[in-house]
Write a protein that holds these residues in place. Structure first.
Motif, PDB file in Angstrom:
ATOM      1  N   ASN A 208       0.640  -1.095  -0.233  1.00 49.77           N
ATOM      2  CA  ASN A 208       0.263  -0.286   0.083  1.00 49.77           C
ATOM      3  C   ASN A 208       1.063   1.782  -0.207  1.00 49.77           C
ATOM      4  O   ASN A 208       1.011   1.783  -0.876  1.00 49.77           O
ATOM      5  CB  ASN A 208      -0.752  -0.036   0.935  1.00 49.77           C
ATOM      6  CG  ASN A 208      -2.047  -1.256   0.719  1.00 49.77           C
ATOM      7  OD1 ASN A 208      -2.603  -1.195  -0.114  1.00 49.77           O
ATOM      8  ND2 ASN A 208      -2.025  -1.809   2.238  1.00 49.77           N
ATOM      9  N   ALA A 209       1.840   1.123   0.410  1.00 49.53           N
ATOM     10  CA  ALA A 209       2.930   2.152   1.482  1.00 49.53           C
ATOM     11  C   ALA A 209       3.268   2.782  -0.694  1.00 49.53           C
ATOM     12  O   ALA A 209       3.607   3.379  -0.902  1.00 49.53           O
ATOM     13  CB  ALA A 209       3.771   2.430   1.830  1.00 49.53           C
ATOM     14  N   PHE A 211       2.159   2.187  -2.841  1.00 46.89           N
ATOM     15  CA  PHE A 211       1.521   2.223  -4.463  1.00 46.89           C
ATOM     16  C   PHE A 211       0.993   3.749  -4.461  1.00 46.89           C
ATOM     17  O   PHE A 211       0.916   4.589  -4.713  1.00 46.89           O
ATOM     18  CB  PHE A 211       0.381   1.495  -4.183  1.00 46.89           C
ATOM     19  CG  PHE A 211      -1.419   2.126  -4.865  1.00 46.89           C
ATOM     20  CD1 PHE A 211      -0.839   1.668  -6.817  1.00 46.89           C
ATOM     21  CD2 PHE A 211      -1.772   3.266  -4.682  1.00 46.89           C
ATOM     22  CE1 PHE A 211      -1.850   2.379  -7.443  1.00 46.89           C
ATOM     23  CE2 PHE A 211      -2.960   3.531  -5.041  1.00 46.89           C
ATOM     24  CZ  PHE A 211      -3.342   3.156  -6.377  1.00 46.89           C
ATOM     25  N   VAL A 212       0.763   3.971  -2.838  1.00 47.87           N
ATOM     26  CA  VAL A 212       0.707   5.923  -2.572  1.00 47.87           C
ATOM     27  C   VAL A 212       2.300   6.812  -2.652  1.00 47.87           C
ATOM     28  O   VAL A 212       2.055   7.988  -2.935  1.00 47.87           O
ATOM     29  CB  VAL A 212       0.131   5.893  -1.247  1.00 47.87           C
ATOM     30  CG1 VAL A 212       0.910   7.475  -0.494  1.00 47.87           C
ATOM     31  CG2 VAL A 212      -0.574   5.639  -0.341  1.00 47.87           C
ATOM     32  N   SER A 213       3.239   5.750  -3.224  1.00 55.75           N
ATOM     33  CA  SER A 213       4.743   6.606  -2.913  1.00 55.75           C
ATOM     34  C   SER A 213       4.691   6.734  -4.836  1.00 55.75           C
ATOM     35  O   SER A 213       5.683   7.169  -5.636  1.00 55.75           O
ATOM     36  CB  SER A 213       5.651   5.767  -2.674  1.00 55.75           C
ATOM     37  OG  SER A 213       6.070   4.981  -3.425  1.00 55.75           O
TER      38      SER A 213
END
Length: 331
Positions: A208-209, A211-213
């Motif tokens: 998830n992190a 993807f967010v980055s």
């Protein structure tokens, strides 16, 4: 300086532990093999873990993303089958053995890439678990191989084994050592230092992190499985060079052996932690242990039992390392 050393140790201690175990096993192996330091002894030792080395590289890439590939053994068997099935007819059709070898290897590498890409796309766009997808495709790959060669057969052109697994004169350096250097220097290090390699670690650490980055998670995963397929194809080609025949069922054990080697090398099954450098130690350790069991005349039943115990021990060590990491993060 001390802080930097502590950082390096924290990042690589699992691999260091793997090399400590490897050193102990190598010493035991050398003490049991009187001809180890002869040209034949060194060559045969390196030759025995070349196929597993590339299968373990494929598994390392996948596990670093937090997945697992149960089709490694079947894909090695399929590419082994295709190499032995296609090489001589292609060489005869082209009228040149070496040109036939080159075309065959390109075709087999493409087959490995396609198979890996299929795995990746089913996982990413089908939103399926890697363990389920790769278990299913392992039966498909094996079935295709058995349809092509129902029993061990096929052949390679004259000189193919010497070309792939011979020695370099006049120093008599085994080509298997060059394959090891190729896996580390030409494949792994460029991957590790690339944006793609960093994305693989980021996805394994926290998808998830990642993807967010801004990391394209889907594209990276598909590319990972594609590259794993290419590595399996290289393993299948080298297996063909060693056996000179194709056998779709002769590589079943490489799947679990590759997992064991990866875990022994310190790569976390949860993803995001570890490296192929550690996996190399795991491959050497695992291969030499199996060699010792054969050399000591251990019954095949007990060999399977010991292999299972090694895998369980490696998984237990991996779990303990994960618990320790969690404890430090919450401390």
């Amino acid at each position: 300086m001390k802080g930097k050393l502590n950082y390096i140790w924290a990042k690589n201690r699992e691999a260091v532990f793997g090399y400590v175990i490897m050193t102990a096993v190598v010493i035991l192996y050398i003490s049991s093999q009187k001809n180890f330091f002869t040209a034949y002894g060194i060559k045969s030792t390196f030759d025995q873990f070349m196929t597993l080395l590339f299968g373990a590289l494929a598994q390392t890439l996948v596990i670093l993303t937090g997945g697992i590939d149960l089709s490694v053994g079947a894909l090695i068997g399929l590419t082994n089958t295709m190499t032995a099935f296609l090489m001589v007819p292609i060489a005869h059709a082209l009228g040149n053995d070496m040109l036939g070898v080159a075309v065959t290897l390109l075709v087999v590498l493409a087959i490995g890439a396609l198979a890996g890409c299929i795995n990746g796309m089913l996982i990413v766009y089908g939103r399926l678990q890697p363990i389920i997808v790769t278990l299913a495709t392992s039966f498909i790959f094996m079935g295709i191989g058995m349809y092509i060669l129902p029993q061990p057969s096929g052949e390679v052109v004259s000189g193919f084994t010497k070309l792939m697994m011979g020695t370099l004169t006049p120093l008599k350096i085994p080509k298997s050592i060059l394959w090891l250097l190729f896996a580390v220097l030409i494949l792994w290090i460029p991957i590790r230092r690339s944006k793609f390699g960093q994305s693989v670690y980021a996805i394994g650490g926290n998808e998830n992190a990642a993807f967010v980055s801004g990391i394209n998670v889907n594209k990276t995963k598909v590319k990972t499985y594609l590259m794993a397929g290419v590595c399996c194809a290289i393993a299948g080609i080298l297996l063909t060079a060693q056996t000179t025949v194709g056998d779709p069922t002769g590589s079943d054990g490489f799947t679990m052996n590759s997992v064991a080697a990866v875990v022994l090398g310190g790569t976390a099954l949860s993803g995001g932690r570890g490296s192929f450098i550690g996996t190399v130690a795991g491959v050497i350790t695992y291969s030499l242990i199996l060699g010792l069991l054969i050399f000591w005349g251990v019954n095949s039943f007990y060999q399977d039992m010991i292999k299972g115990l090694i895998l369980v021990a490696a998984l237990a060590i991996n779990a303990l390392q994960k618990l320790e990491l969690r404890r430090k993060q919450t401390a």
